[in-house]
Design an enzyme around this catalytic site. Structure first.
Site: not given
Ligand code: BG6
Length: 489
Positions: A46, A147, A181, A215, A240, A340
């Site tokens: 945009r 996804k 990967k 992570e 994943h 996380k």
């Protein structure tokens, strides 16, 4: 024009994925000589850029990300063009059609990359179809979608239904970057280019398998998406981690052709036993990070992140115990976990073998023989390690664990980024690393009942301090056996 000519059209070109993954991957392909001379890359968004101001913007982004100015960067930038407009506007698709045909006879093969919110997938597909841009009479048209494919089984079905009104299955590339990967592809090589693992790769020799994706990052400015449409199960496990599990557990494929490979993966996904909802607390565990410290830095809890709804129940951590009901794996638990704001950034597979049937080495000070472990690092290290017992030097017959260790890459070798491999595969028309709809459906079948049950639960997910290894209760998943999470290689 010489050679195959094609255009990449990126919807959502000004967004984060395009800036951090797609454009850098296309740049690498360009510099590696993997892109035909006349390929053009059209950014759509945009923001009202012109061709020149878009080129300048991308050049700036690249330099800010640490890339040096070079002839290669300069020639890559020349491939970029820009079309601004709203994806909701029929006029935009007309303009896009004009851009494609203005490009002359050459731009007949087009990749539409939907780097936009999944809510827009159907709308964009309909817009393209209405402007006759999905018709393959004069060259192929391929659509890449990221996804999540739907947010549960029902919406995945509805999405598939709408897409298939306008696209053939061969035109749809469902990307799961994890499968691209290097270390994940290496799972296939380790299993099927060697003979030493395969005879042991079954319920007779393997005690259990752990798949971890940890992570240190939090929601990182994606709270709007993550809090509403994500959560650890939807965002990581459904896609994943179940893909990694399928690659680890599948039978040898007939060939590496896309259909053979995906036929074998889908059989695994379809053989996963439904999670026992009566025993949910020991089969699926969810958590949410509270404030804590990551590498000495204080970080806020999930509920304090900007964009997260007050009292949100979205899980930032999930662990699941899954069983595959087939001849090879019956009775072997697969433990999947992701979170996380955990202690370290690490993705790995840990395969624990059964213990030898008896302990011969009584003087060794251990009551039970050590089990062997095969540890496969996915990131940050791309390494393969095997733990075996060996004699401690000296007069006594004592044993200890030693590690046979190998890094997969050689010094100086460059690892290809997942998106480089995958974007090249789209041009080649190789769909092996892209998900087929039946895989997506089977994966939703596994996680949907768990997500539904959690959705009915009024309690907050278990809180865990940022910088740890997730909720303590995640150990309960092992149910008092002598198993425990492996956090490192
Ligand atoms: C994405 C998820 O698909 O994968 C993110 O949406 C996650 O939440 C990411 O952080 C992990 O992938 P990688 O390649 O960064 O380890």
């Amino acid at each position: 024009c010489g050679g195959i000519s094609h255009a990449y059209v990126i919807f959502g070109a000004t967004g984060n994925l395009a800036a951090t993954k797609l454009l850098p991957a296309l740049y690498q392909l360009h510099c590696m000589g993997q892109m035909a001379e006349d390929v053009e890359i059209l950014g759509c968004g945009r923001t009202p850029y012109t061709r020149d101001s878009w080129q300048e913007e991308v050049r700036k982004q690249f330099v800010e990300a640490g890339m040096a100015e070079s002839p290669c960067l300069a020639s890559f930038i020349q491939r970029l063009d820009y079309l601004s407009g709203s994806l909701k506007d029929a006029g935009f698709y007309q303009a896009l059609g004009k851009w494609i045909s203005n490009d002359g006879e050459c731009a007949n093969n087009v990749i539409f990359y939907l780097s936009v919110s999944p809510d827009l997938y159907v709308e964009v597909t309909e817009g393209l179809a209405a402007a006759n841009l999905l018709d393959e009479t004069h060259g192929w048209r391929r659509m890449v979608i990221e996804k999540p494919f739907g947010h549960n089984l029902e919406s995945a079905r509805a999405l598939q239904h709408s897409l298939s009104d306008h696209l053939k299955e061969e035109q749809i590339y469902r990307i799961d970057h994890y499968v691209g990967k290097e270390a994940v592809q290496n799972l296939l090589v380790l299993r099927f280019a060697n003979l030493i693992l395969e005879p042991l790769w079954n319920r007779h020799h393997i005690d259990h398998i752990q798949i971890t994706h940890a992570e240190t990052l939090g929601v990182e400015g994606r709270a709007n998406y993550y809090d509403k449409s994500g959560g650890a199960v939807r965002d990581m496990i459904q896609s994943h981690l179940l893909q990694v599990m399928a690659l680890l557990a599948m039978e040898p494929p007939v060939s590496l052709q896309s259909e053979s490979l995906r036929d074998e993966k889908v059989k695994v996904l379809q053989s996963i036993r439904p999670v026992d909802l009566e025993q949910l607390a020991t089969h699926a565990i969810r958590g949410q990070y509270a404030a804590g410290e990551i590498s000495g830095q204080a970080v806020p809890g999930y509920l304090q992140e900007e964009g997260v709804a007050p009292g949100s129940h979205t899980e930032s951590y999930a662990a699941m115990k899954l069983y595959i009901d087939n001849w090879r794996w019956k009775g072997v638990p697969f433990y999947l976990r992701t979170g996380k704001r955990l202690k370290e950034r690490r993705s790995m597979v840990a395969v624990r073998f059964r213990r030898p049937p008896m302990q011969l080495f009584h003087g060794s000070g251990i009551s039970q023989p050590h089990p062997n472990w095969l540890l496969i690092g996915i990131q940050p290290e791309d390494a393969v390690r095997m733990e075996v017992s060996a004699k401690v030097p000296g007069l006594e017959m004592r044993t200890r664990q030693i590690v046979m260790d190998a890094s997969v890459g050689h010094p100086g070798e460059r690892k290809a980024e997942a998106y480089e491999e995958l974007l090249l595969d789209v041009i080649k028309g190789d769909r092996s690393l892209f998900l087929r709809y039946d895989e997506v459906k089977a994966a939703w079948n596994v996680v949907d009942p768990v997500m539904q049950r959690w959705g009915e639960d009024e309690q907050l997910p278990l809180q865990y301090p940022a910088g740890g290894w997730g909720p303590k209760a995640a150990e309960k998943i092992f149910e008092g056996s002598d198993r425990a999470w492996r956090h490192s290689l």
